[in-house]
Design a protein around this motif. Structure first.
Motif, PDB file in Angstrom:
ATOM      1  N   VAL A  24       5.901  -2.723  44.703  1.00 58.06           N
ATOM      2  CA  VAL A  24       5.522  -4.022  44.131  1.00 58.06           C
ATOM      3  C   VAL A  24       6.471  -5.126  44.600  1.00 58.06           C
ATOM      4  N   ASN A  25       7.772  -4.823  44.612  1.00 57.87           N
ATOM      5  CA  ASN A  25       8.800  -5.700  45.180  1.00 57.87           C
ATOM      6  C   ASN A  25       9.002  -7.014  44.421  1.00 57.87           C
ATOM      7  N   HIS A  26       8.582  -7.086  43.182  1.00 58.79           N
ATOM      8  CA  HIS A  26       8.951  -8.222  42.338  1.00 58.79           C
ATOM      9  C   HIS A  26       8.864  -7.806  40.876  1.00 58.79           C
ATOM     10  N   LEU A  27       9.646  -8.491  40.037  1.00 57.13           N
ATOM     11  CA  LEU A  27       9.774  -8.123  38.630  1.00 57.13           C
ATOM     12  C   LEU A  27       9.678  -9.371  37.776  1.00 57.13           C
ATOM     13  N   SER A  28       8.765  -9.375  36.813  1.00 62.93           N
ATOM     14  CA  SER A  28       8.567 -10.523  35.918  1.00 62.93           C
ATOM     15  C   SER A  28       9.290 -10.270  34.592  1.00 62.93           C
ATOM     16  N   LEU A  29      10.101 -11.250  34.186  1.00 58.64           N
ATOM     17  CA  LEU A  29      10.885 -11.141  32.961  1.00 58.64           C
ATOM     18  C   LEU A  29      10.724 -12.397  32.124  1.00 58.64           C
ATOM     19  N   LEU A  30      11.019 -12.280  30.839  1.00 60.62           N
ATOM     20  CA  LEU A  30      11.062 -13.429  29.935  1.00 60.62           C
ATOM     21  C   LEU A  30      12.519 -13.753  29.638  1.00 60.62           C
ATOM     22  N   GLN A  31      12.825 -15.031  29.537  1.00 65.87           N
ATOM     23  CA  GLN A  31      14.219 -15.443  29.347  1.00 65.87           C
ATOM     24  C   GLN A  31      14.308 -16.594  28.346  1.00 65.87           C
ATOM     25  N   LEU A  32      15.284 -16.506  27.466  1.00 67.27           N
ATOM     26  CA  LEU A  32      15.579 -17.626  26.569  1.00 67.27           C
ATOM     27  C   LEU A  32      17.058 -17.957  26.667  1.00 67.27           C
ATOM     28  N   THR A  33      17.391 -19.182  26.333  1.00 67.60           N
ATOM     29  CA  THR A  33      18.773 -19.644  26.359  1.00 67.60           C
ATOM     30  C   THR A  33      19.110 -20.213  24.990  1.00 67.60           C
ATOM     31  N   ILE A  34      20.173 -19.699  24.403  1.00 68.01           N
ATOM     32  CA  ILE A  34      20.569 -20.144  23.064  1.00 68.01           C
ATOM     33  C   ILE A  34      21.346 -21.441  23.185  1.00 68.01           C
ATOM     34  N   LYS A  35      20.833 -22.496  22.556  1.00 67.02           N
ATOM     35  CA  LYS A  35      21.445 -23.817  22.649  1.00 67.02           C
ATOM     36  C   LYS A  35      22.008 -24.304  21.329  1.00 67.02           C
ATOM     37  N   ASN A  36      21.689 -23.632  20.239  1.00 71.08           N
ATOM     38  CA  ASN A  36      22.215 -24.065  18.944  1.00 71.08           C
ATOM     39  C   ASN A  36      23.725 -23.896  18.921  1.00 71.08           C
ATOM     40  N   THR A  37      24.442 -24.918  18.482  1.00 69.27           N
ATOM     41  CA  THR A  37      25.905 -24.885  18.515  1.00 69.27           C
ATOM     42  C   THR A  37      26.536 -24.487  17.183  1.00 69.27           C
ATOM     43  N   ASP A  38      25.707 -24.232  16.172  1.00 68.45           N
ATOM     44  CA  ASP A  38      26.245 -23.812  14.872  1.00 68.45           C
ATOM     45  C   ASP A  38      26.560 -22.316  14.896  1.00 68.45           C
ATOM     46  N   LYS A  39      27.445 -21.901  14.015  1.00 68.49           N
ATOM     47  CA  LYS A  39      27.765 -20.480  13.913  1.00 68.49           C
ATOM     48  C   LYS A  39      26.609 -19.769  13.221  1.00 68.49           C
ATOM     49  N   TRP A  40      26.147 -18.683  13.816  1.00 65.03           N
ATOM     50  CA  TRP A  40      24.977 -17.971  13.309  1.00 65.03           C
ATOM     51  C   TRP A  40      25.381 -16.898  12.303  1.00 65.03           C
ATOM     52  N   SER A  41      24.726 -16.920  11.157  1.00 65.45           N
ATOM     53  CA  SER A  41      24.927 -15.878  10.163  1.00 65.45           C
ATOM     54  C   SER A  41      23.990 -14.717  10.476  1.00 65.45           C
ATOM     55  N   GLU A  42      24.120 -13.637   9.701  1.00 65.53           N
ATOM     56  CA  GLU A  42      23.235 -12.485   9.892  1.00 65.53           C
ATOM     57  C   GLU A  42      21.782 -12.865   9.618  1.00 65.53           C
ATOM     58  N   GLU A  43      21.577 -13.798   8.656  1.00 64.65           N
ATOM     59  CA  GLU A  43      20.216 -14.257   8.362  1.00 64.65           C
ATOM     60  C   GLU A  43      19.622 -14.997   9.565  1.00 64.65           C
ATOM     61  N   HIS A  44      20.461 -15.781  10.245  1.00 68.18           N
ATOM     62  CA  HIS A  44      19.984 -16.499  11.425  1.00 68.18           C
ATOM     63  C   HIS A  44      19.602 -15.526  12.537  1.00 68.18           C
ATOM     64  N   ILE A  45      20.416 -14.495  12.716  1.00 70.02           N
ATOM     65  CA  ILE A  45      20.131 -13.513  13.768  1.00 70.02           C
ATOM     66  C   ILE A  45      18.815 -12.799  13.483  1.00 70.02           C
ATOM     67  N   LYS A  46      18.620 -12.414  12.226  1.00 71.79           N
ATOM     68  CA  LYS A  46      17.374 -11.739  11.858  1.00 71.79           C
ATOM     69  C   LYS A  46      16.187 -12.683  12.044  1.00 71.79           C
ATOM     70  N   ALA A  47      16.392 -13.945  11.645  1.00 71.22           N
ATOM     71  CA  ALA A  47      15.328 -14.937  11.828  1.00 71.22           C
ATOM     72  C   ALA A  47      15.027 -15.149  13.307  1.00 71.22           C
ATOM     73  N   GLY A  48      16.082 -15.122  14.136  1.00 67.28           N
ATOM     74  CA  GLY A  48      15.885 -15.271  15.572  1.00 67.28           C
ATOM     75  C   GLY A  48      15.080 -14.126  16.154  1.00 67.28           C
ATOM     76  N   TYR A  49      15.403 -12.900  15.730  1.00 70.23           N
ATOM     77  CA  TYR A  49      14.637 -11.740  16.195  1.00 70.23           C
ATOM     78  C   TYR A  49      13.189 -11.827  15.728  1.00 70.23           C
ATOM     79  N   ASP A  50      12.987 -12.183  14.471  1.00 69.57           N
ATOM     80  CA  ASP A  50      11.623 -12.304  13.943  1.00 69.57           C
ATOM     81  C   ASP A  50      10.831 -13.366  14.707  1.00 69.57           C
ATOM     82  N   TYR A  51      11.528 -14.436  15.084  1.00 66.42           N
ATOM     83  CA  TYR A  51      10.857 -15.503  15.829  1.00 66.42           C
ATOM     84  C   TYR A  51      10.423 -15.019  17.212  1.00 66.42           C
TER      85      TYR A  51
END
Length: 611
Positions: free
Chosen positions: A574-601
């Motif tokens: 096939v010689n090519h690979l398709s991926l999805l990418q995100l970049t975290i831009k929020n500058t606040d400190k993430w709590s465990e609730e934020h991480i879970k919310a991020g995964y759910d999103y």
């Protein structure tokens, strides 16, 4: 009237910088809007009476019912359209992802609008001395951040990072043809009489700039410059050699070589290693082979944060390679660092006195503040030895909280800026003002960046904390995805496979159909997910489609294909690979609730696109 508005604007800005409260920002915004509304008038007419265009339009509308309806309808359509754009770009949850740009701070937006209100043509150069001072403040700060001596360095703002990089290559091309021009001019040839042709092609940047000083002393700089490529074009005797660039930035610099007449054939793509960084061992082999063949090296491009993978090149060995070539082979080359993605992150490595924090002390601080972060010595060296580069380019909208379009170039030796001007000067009395490659800069963009530079200190306790929070959030979110890497929809099981190459805030992954061994089917799945997200535009800013192939990644992605449990020969076929990418831009400190919310999103986004 306008002068009073400017004074009000400045006093409000001072209050913003002193208090930095939401109430002050709101007050400032209210005052600014009032000024914008009050100042919409033409200059005074001969009888000193102002012509208010709003009143004239309103009277005209009142006298024509049809026009009244048309204007009201258009106004409503415009507001609805703008409101729709605002909602589409607003994340549904608190964690903020955006592949392309950082969240623009309110202060930057206010600075942008303020400059837009008082700079009629939206451009500054010689016409706006205040914003010229702001540009000098911005570039002075970034030169200090890099480790350049601000008094000896040169920096300025361009309209994009593309122009910043092209400008460096433009100046470098002009500079490297100077030794041959010196040898041709009868009044300067004695300066290089002891050098052979090969030595002229391989002189160090410092040596060429030192000789250029003597041309000024003899008052022949303009005459000699005309014998360089700037006057004669790229002749056969002006073979400047090869430009070495990472393979994943090949197309970017290929365009520059085309524009500047240096030719595709003089561009060499540097391979990457298993960590998706520029392979230093192979780079060294290429450099030494070129020297052995008698081929000059125009320059090498290093990358501080790949826009493709999020990886950070090992820059210390690159600087050491140049020293080795200078001492053992009498050969030197230019080094430019593309720091568009992570240049601002160097703040994390500086203390309150702008001094580099020792490695052991910084590691101990990170263990206390963010235990999940592991700072390798290679990454530490890449940032802390950035000052050894000849030039560095930034892209403020990527990580500087500023709006697009902006790019910044910082050059270690200000004398190189002379090769951005077109000799001879039309007005010899005029100062040394370089002719930037794009010729203009955005006044609102400069004002917005200046505001951010007043607000954030470029050290570990200022902007460094923002960078650290983004880095930590990516690590936490990556761990969350690894823990809960499977989900179902309509009875079909899917898995998330992460590309483990990011050194900072990029997170790259593939959605795989469980039990599938065909790369073509997996690529179709990820392509379909992204296309469906494009249709549902509220998710578009968050995810990017990244395609890896032999052209930009060699055969390194083959290892990831095995991680996805695909067939052994799938990558070769096939010689090519398709991926999805995100970049975290929020500058606040993430709590465990934020991480879970991020995964759910992320899960919600992917599930919404699956059919």
């Amino acid at each position: 009237m306008m002068a009073n508005h400017k004074e009000t604007c400045l006093s409000a800005a001072e209050r913003v910088f002193d208090t930095r409260t939401v109430d002050t920002l709101t007050c400032y915004h209210r005052e600014m809007v009032k000024m914008l509304m009050d100042s919409e008038s033409f200059y005074s007419s001969p009888n000193n009476s102002q012509i208010n265009t709003n009143e004239r339009l309103e009277n005209k509308i009142k006298s024509n019912t049809i026009e009244n309806k048309a204007v009201k309808g258009s106004y409503g359509d415009i507001l609805n359209n703008l409101n729709q754009q605002l909602m589409n770009n607003k994340p549904e949850i608190e964690p903020y992802f955006s592949h392309y740009n950082s969240p623009v701070m309110r202060l930057a937006k206010l600075g942008y609008l303020s400059a837009l209100a008082y700079n009629a043509d939206n451009v500054f150069n010689k016409h706006s001395p205040i914003q010229k001072q702001q540009e000098q403040k911005i570039t002075h700060d970034l030169c200090k951040l890099i480790g350049f001596e601000p008094d000896k360095a040169f920096g300025h703002i361009t309209t994009s990072h593309v122009f910043a990089c092209y400008e460096i290559l433009w100046a470098l091309r002009n500079l490297k043809t100077l030794p041959m021009a010196i040898a041709r001019h009868p009044k300067s040839r004695d300066l290089v009489a002891d050098k052979k042709a090969f030595e002229l092609f391989n002189m160090s940047i410092t040596d060429i700039l030192s000789i250029s000083e003597q041309l000024y002393e003899r008052d022949i700089f303009d005459d000699v410059s005309h014998l360089t490529c700037r006057g004669t074009g790229m002749t056969r005797t002006m073979h400047l050699g090869k430009l070495l660039v990472p393979i994943y930035r090949f197309e970017f610099w290929k365009k520059a070589m085309d524009i500047l007449g240096l030719g595709y054939d003089n561009l060499i793509a540097l391979p990457i290693d298993e960590e998706f960084k520029t392979d230093i061992a192979k780079t060294r082999h290429i450099v030494l082979r070129l020297i052995e063949q008698g081929e000059p090296i125009l320059g090498i491009i290093g990358v501080l944060g790949s826009s493709t993978y999020g990886s950070i090149d090992k820059l210390k060995p690159l600087f050491e390679l140049r020293e080795e070539c200078e001492k053992q082979h009498n050969n030197s080359f230019y080094i430019h660092i593309d720091a568009s993605q992570l240049g601002y992150m160097k703040s994390l490595f500086l203390d309150e006195n702008n001094s580099i924090i020792p490695y052991n002390i910084l590691c101990d601080k990170l263990k206390q503040e963010a235990p999940l972060l592991e700072l390798t010595s290679d990454i530490y060296d890449s940032f802390t030895q950035l000052s050894r580069a000849d030039s560095v380019s930034f892209e403020p909208f990527q990580a500087g909280f500023s709006p697009y379009p902006t790019g910044i170039v910082c050059i270690k030796d200000a004398r190189l800026s002379r090769f951005l001007a077109n000799p001879p000067k039309l007005c010899p009395e005029e100062g040394n003002i370089p002719d930037e490659i794009d010729g203009i800069q955005s006044a609102p963009a400069v004002a917005s960046m200046w505001g951010i530079h007043q607000l954030y200190a470029f050290n570990h306790f200022g902007y460094g904390q923002c960078a650290q929070n983004q880095w930590e959030a990516r690590v936490k979110l990556e761990q969350q995805l690894k823990q809960e890497n499977e989900f179902e929809k309509s009875g079909i099981s899917y898995a998330i496979h992460i590309l483990p190459v990011s050194d900072f805030n990029k997170l790259t992954f593939a959605i795989a159909l469980k039990g599938n061994q065909c790369l073509k089917i997996q690529n179709q799945l990820n392509n379909a997910i992204y296309k469906n997200l494009e249709i549902k535009s509220q998710y578009k800013p968050d995810l990017n489609l990244l395609v890896l192939c032999a052209r930009n990644s060699d055969d390194i992605p083959a290892q990831f294909c095995q991680q996805c449990h695909l067939g052994k020969d799938e990558w070769k076929q096939v010689n090519h690979l398709s991926l999805l990418q995100l970049t975290i831009k929020n500058t606040d400190k993430w709590s465990e609730e934020h991480i879970k919310a991020g995964y759910d999103y992320i899960k919600k986004v992917v599930l919404s696109a699956l059919k």
